[in-house]
Design a protein around this motif. Structure first.
Motif, PDB file in Angstrom:
ATOM      1  N   GLU A 119       0.914  -1.148   0.147  1.00 11.10           N
ATOM      2  CA  GLU A 119       0.280  -0.381  -0.115  1.00 11.10           C
ATOM      3  C   GLU A 119       1.164   1.445  -0.147  1.00 11.10           C
ATOM      4  OE1 GLU A 119      -2.312  -0.127   3.311  1.00 11.10           O
ATOM      5  OE2 GLU A 119      -3.735  -1.471   2.188  1.00 11.10           O
ATOM      6  N   ARG A 120       1.812   1.257   0.901  1.00  8.20           N
ATOM      7  CA  ARG A 120       2.917   2.276   1.081  1.00  8.20           C
ATOM      8  C   ARG A 120       2.876   2.803  -0.489  1.00  8.20           C
ATOM      9  NH1 ARG A 120       4.170   0.434   5.864  1.00  8.20           N
ATOM     10  NH2 ARG A 120       5.843  -0.362   4.678  1.00  8.20           N
ATOM     11  N   ASN A 169       0.773   4.310  -2.502  1.00  8.37           N
ATOM     12  CA  ASN A 169       0.130   5.732  -2.658  1.00  8.37           C
ATOM     13  C   ASN A 169       1.538   6.413  -2.943  1.00  8.37           C
ATOM     14  OD1 ASN A 169      -1.931   5.283  -0.937  1.00  8.37           O
ATOM     15  ND2 ASN A 169      -1.296   4.404   0.884  1.00  8.37           N
ATOM     16  N   TYR A 174       1.833   9.561  -5.526  1.00  6.16           N
ATOM     17  CA  TYR A 174       1.686  10.728  -5.838  1.00  6.16           C
ATOM     18  C   TYR A 174       2.751  11.352  -6.536  1.00  6.16           C
ATOM     19  CZ  TYR A 174      -0.609  10.013  -0.373  1.00  6.16           C
ATOM     20  OH  TYR A 174      -1.326  10.011   0.357  1.00  6.16           O
TER      21      TYR A 174
END
Length: 299
Positions: free
Chosen positions: A21-22, A25, A29
């Motif tokens: 997930e990181r 993300n 971004y």
């Protein structure tokens, strides 16, 4: 044994999922940052060119981004006696402010009536507005011009003429507001009506306090349309510089005057034109998003 193995693998799988997930993300971004940078580049170019010295540097387009000398020459020219920019700016502000008030009142009234009231022909009216909205507005430009000219609302009377054009069909843009009103429980109206309140009192005293996001959204959209309009304003105010809005006035610089000499002044005017809209969006962004999302839930 199986339960023990599952228990021992659970933390690792959670950590792996969290890491995935990181990473996702982070990639999102990065992509959004790149898109934002690309989107902001023209505006950055506009701002930097507006500060390029008109007296010491060429006032036209150049092959470098950062000015050799920062100056306020272009902004000083905009508010000098030899320039009509301040008149154009006030004309645009007057038209946009009046349209924002009138269109908001009309759109919210139409939206409330179509959301709360049931009357013969309601569905026909909504379908008719939907069909008419499929035709582009410029199809009526010639008819509107001759009608406005007959009424004396062109050239010297361009400002009230433009206000009339912008406000006349504003009720057709009821969709988002009606969707927002549909999300407000009708039991509130019924309770107030039982207590003796009129339709207008219900609308003004009960519905409006609960509809701040859609009110601000509608007013903001009504303000933006005439502020950035060029097509209608150009032919209604044709030939009368004192009746121009900023879009028409700035464009005329680029086609009737020295393009190379007026480019930096055009950029300075563009920066000043963008200030009110940018400020309104920054201040009212939360209500704008709430109005759009609330009105899109139900039609």
């Amino acid at each position: 044994m199986t339960q023990t193995n599952r228990s021992s693998r659970a933390p690792g799988s959670e950590m792996s999922l969290s890491k995935h997930e990181r990473n996702t993300n982070t990639a999102i971004y990065i992509v959004l940052s790149v898109i934002s940078a690309i989107w902001l580049l023209p505006f950055i170019f506009l701002v930097l060119q507006s500060f390029r010295s008109y007296l010491t540097e060429n006032g036209g387009m150049v092959n470098y981004l950062i000015p050799k000398k920062f100056s306020l020459d272009n902004y000083q020219f905009l508010f000098s006696s030899e320039c009509n920019f301040f008149t154009w700016y006030l004309n645009t502000l007057e038209i946009a402010a009046i349209c924002a008030v009138l269109q908001t009142m009309i759109v919210l009234s139409v939206s409330y009536a179509l959301s709360r009231m049931r009357f013969r022909g309601r569905r026909l009216i909504m379908n008719l507005i939907l069909v008419l909205g499929m035709f582009p507005g410029f199809l009526t430009m010639i008819c509107l011009y001759f009608l406005l000219r007959t009424l004396g609302l062109t050239q010297e009377g361009a400002i009230p003429g433009l206000i009339l054009v912008y406000v006349a069909s504003s009720g057709m843009g009821y969709y988002i507001s009606k969707g927002f009103f549909d999300t407000i429980p009708k039991s509130l109206d019924e309770s107030a009506r039982i207590d003796g309140a009129t339709r207008f009192q219900v609308f003004l005293s009960i519905i409006m306090p609960l509809s701040k996001p859609i009110v601000i959204y509608t007013a903001l959209m009504a303000f933006m349309a005439p502020w950035a309009d060029y097509v209608y304003a150009s032919y209604v105010a044709f030939g009368k510089p004192d009746s121009f809005n900023v879009a028409v006035g700035l464009f005329r610089w680029m086609v009737t005057k020295d393009y190379q000499g007026y480019f930096t002044r055009f950029c300075a005017g563009g920066v000043l034109v963008s200030v009110p809209i940018t400020a309104l969006f920054l201040v009212l962004q939360r209500y704008y998003v709430e109005g759009v999302t609330g009105g899109a839930v139900k039609g």
